[in-house]
Write an enzyme that holds these catalytic residues in place. Structure first.
Site, PDB file in Angstrom:
ATOM      1  N   TYR A  67     -30.003   5.763   2.241  1.00  0.00           N
ATOM      2  CA  TYR A  67     -28.955   4.903   2.796  1.00  0.00           C
ATOM      3  C   TYR A  67     -29.627   3.663   3.370  1.00  0.00           C
ATOM      4  CZ  TYR A  67     -25.480   2.874   5.825  1.00  0.00           C
ATOM      5  OH  TYR A  67     -24.627   1.971   6.422  1.00  0.00           O
TER       6      TYR A  67
ATOM      7  N   ASP B  92     -37.733   1.104   5.086  1.00  0.00           N
ATOM      8  CA  ASP B  92     -36.547   0.877   5.910  1.00  0.00           C
ATOM      9  C   ASP B  92     -36.689   1.788   7.134  1.00  0.00           C
ATOM     10  OD1 ASP B  92     -34.099   0.890   7.122  1.00  0.00           O
ATOM     11  OD2 ASP B  92     -32.929   1.224   5.292  1.00  0.00           O
TER      12      ASP B  92
ATOM     13  N   LYS C 115     -31.556  -0.911  14.796  1.00  0.00           N
ATOM     14  CA  LYS C 115     -31.102   0.151  15.714  1.00  0.00           C
ATOM     15  C   LYS C 115     -31.843   0.175  17.063  1.00  0.00           C
ATOM     16  CE  LYS C 115     -28.387   2.910  12.676  1.00  0.00           C
ATOM     17  NZ  LYS C 115     -28.589   2.978  11.231  1.00  0.00           N
TER      18      LYS C 115
ATOM     19  N   TYR D 284     -15.246   4.068   8.537  1.00  0.00           N
ATOM     20  CA  TYR D 284     -15.496   5.354   7.886  1.00  0.00           C
ATOM     21  C   TYR D 284     -14.402   6.376   8.138  1.00  0.00           C
ATOM     22  CZ  TYR D 284     -20.253   3.445   7.776  1.00  0.00           C
ATOM     23  OH  TYR D 284     -21.349   2.653   7.579  1.00  0.00           O
TER      24      TYR D 284
HETATM   25  C1  LIG Z   1     -28.067   2.087  10.062  1.00  0.00           C
HETATM   26  C2  LIG Z   1     -28.994   1.865   8.954  1.00  0.00           C
HETATM   27  C3  LIG Z   1     -28.972   0.665   8.206  1.00  0.00           C
HETATM   28  C4  LIG Z   1     -27.945  -0.407   8.420  1.00  0.00           C
HETATM   29  O1  LIG Z   1     -28.069  -1.045   9.662  1.00  0.00           O
HETATM   30  P1  LIG Z   1     -26.818  -1.877  10.249  1.00  0.00           P
HETATM   31  O2  LIG Z   1     -27.369  -2.504  11.485  1.00  0.00           O
HETATM   32  O3  LIG Z   1     -25.744  -0.882  10.529  1.00  0.00           O
HETATM   33  O4  LIG Z   1     -26.418  -2.870   9.225  1.00  0.00           O
HETATM   34  C5  LIG Z   1     -29.932   0.497   7.224  1.00  0.00           C
HETATM   35  N1  LIG Z   1     -30.841   1.443   6.958  1.00  0.00           N
HETATM   36  C6  LIG Z   1     -30.893   2.603   7.652  1.00  0.00           C
HETATM   37  C7  LIG Z   1     -31.961   3.592   7.340  1.00  0.00           C
HETATM   38  C8  LIG Z   1     -29.955   2.869   8.649  1.00  0.00           C
HETATM   39  O5  LIG Z   1     -29.987   4.025   9.306  1.00  0.00           O
END
Ligand SMILES: *Cc1c(COP(=O)(O)O)cnc(C)c1O
Length: 450
Positions: free
Chosen positions: A141, A244, A273, A9
């Site tokens: 995202y 998500d 995460k 980035y």
């Molecule tokens: C960080 C994130 C992702 C992507 O996860 P990665 O482990 O970096 O591939 C997907 N969705 C959300 C909401 C995120 O914050």
């Protein structure tokens, strides 16, 4: 010599000699990490929101070491092992009622890819093969892989450059009602969703959203009523609901999962995460019986064709189990509630900050807070300013935010919010080029023009 490491980035400088020195991290402890040369920085964003226990947590370090001494890795195809079995059971226990099946993958992005493939194949297997598109929200995202890029915000998102490569999906407006909105205040937002569904439901497989908190989209927060309404709309139109919870999962919004605020069970939910406490990359896509059982059958079409090499990695599963045990035994939800109160007191209730001409909005939800400014340029130089005061803050666009590790003490939290506020005091002259009313008018004009 310039470093061969290519950082994410970041625009590269026209000439290598202009490359800035990148701080070199040599260790960490609790909410701090250490730089070569002796600097100690308080991490205000816990390494992209995942190091929820901070650095070098003795129990997590020990769990990895013990597991490495037993079984570091084995394929999950046709085999199983205790860490995967136990973690799957634990995730079924802590996630909303009904998510009884766990598919392991190695990152959040791939977790979302799996969610989309599952949704599509579910509809094929249940006789609706024409449902091949996703419905996502503006400002969303969901990751950086091709499938995910296609469901990130198509305009303001970071992947616009690649749009010729990407499949076309549908988008509904980002929710605008705040977290504490009354049920009638989310009606407009839900009408936006309904409008797309009424027109296109026959080809929509799933509605994807980051529930309550669109994190990378600028910490855009919304109400649990919106989640309830979305659940009802999905049922009405035979569209699967995918949460998500990669960023919101494991306490960030003040409950274990954002879904808990609304007591809603999505059909599919993605976690990453905080899953391993940030100690190893891993992720899980969970599904309900209804989704999973549609894959029972004898034809080749029934197999779910996905399987990352490192799915269910024993080290990752073991450290995730330990992370969850620490979370529960040490009452992390109470720690998060305390952090939330400090953030609210220090940021939302600060009249001077709210009145500052550069500040457009201040929002807090759980252990996440953002000061939104009118102009991204108003945050230029912030990283160095914070670093000189011992805090690692990474603002993006016009959002100055913190998502601290949950073990951050009240005093440390105040250190972070003090630096965030000090930025505005130090720059009150500079940023006050325009009066607040004038700026509001400008922003409204820009929004109308869009
Ligand atoms: C960080 C994130 C992702 C992507 O996860 P990665 O482990 O970096 O591939 C997907 N969705 C959300 C909401 C995120 O914050």
């Amino acid at each position: 010599m310039t470093s061969p490491v290519w950082h994410p980035y970041q625009r590269l400088n026209p000439r290598p000699e202009q490359d800035p020195a990148v701080p070199r991290v040599i260790g960490g402890e609790g909410p701090y990490f250490y730089l070569e040369g002796g600097e100690r920085l308080l991490d205000a964003c816990c390494s992209w929101w995942c190091m929820i226990h901070g650095y070098r947590h003795p129990r997590l370090v020990r769990a990895i070491a013990e597991q490495a001494d037993t079984l570091s890795h084995v394929m999950l195809a046709g085999l199983t092992h205790d860490p995967a079995e136990q973690l799957a059971r634990a995730l079924v226990r802590v996630t909303p009622e009904g998510l009884n099946h766990v598919f392991f993958i190695d990152s959040g992005s791939v977790g979302m890819e799996v969610a989309m493939k599952m949704a599509l194949q579910y509809h094929i297997l249940t006789g609706r093969p024409e449902k091949t598109r996703m419905l996502a929200l503006k400002r969303g995202y969901h990751g950086d892989t091709s499938g995910c890029m296609a469901v990130c915000d198509p305009e303001s998102g970071m992947h616009r450059l690649f749009s010729p490569l990407l499949p076309r999906h549908h988008f509904a407006p980002a929710p605008t009602a705040p977290f504490d909105a009354a049920p009638e205040d989310v009606e407009d937002d839900l009408a936006g969703l309904r409008a797309v569904l009424e027109q296109h439901h026959h080809e929509i497989a799933a509605l994807l959203m980051e529930p309550l908190l669109q994190a990378a989209g600028g910490l855009n927060m919304t109400s649990p009523h919106y989640l309830c309404g979305a659940r009802e709309l999905c049922d009405e139109f035979n569209v699967l609901l995918v949460f998500d919870e990669v960023a919101t999962g494991f306490g960030r919004t003040g409950k274990m999962f954002a879904a808990n605020h609304a007591e809603v069970t999505p059909d599919i939910m993605v976690l990453s995460k905080g899953l391993t406490g940030g100690y190893l990359g891993h992720a899980a896509t969970l599904a309900t019986d209804r989704i999973h059982d549609a894959f029972r059958g004898e034809s080749d079409r029934h197999a779910f064709m996905h399987g990352p090499t490192f799915m269910g990695n024993p080290l990752a599963c073991r450290v995730a189990l330990e992370s969850l045990a620490v979370f529960e035994e040490e009452h992390y939800l109470e720690k998060i509630a305390r952090l939330s109160r400090v953030l609210t007191r220090e940021l939302c209730e600060d009249a001077e900050l709210a009145a500052h001409p550069a500040v457009a909005d201040v929002r807090v939800l759980g252990a996440a807070a953002v000061i939104e400014v009118y102009e991204a340029a108003d945050l230029d130089g912030l990283r160095d300013f914070a670093r000189a005061r011992g805090v690692w803050l990474r603002a993006f666009k016009n959002y100055l935010y913190t998502m601290p590790a949950y073990i951050t003490t009240e005093a440390e939290m105040v250190t972070i919010t003090d630096v965030m506020k000090a930025w505005f005091l130090a720059h009150s002259g500079l940023l006050a080029r325009l009066g607040k009313a004038e700026r509001d008018a400008q922003v409204q004009q820009r929004q109308r023009a869009q």
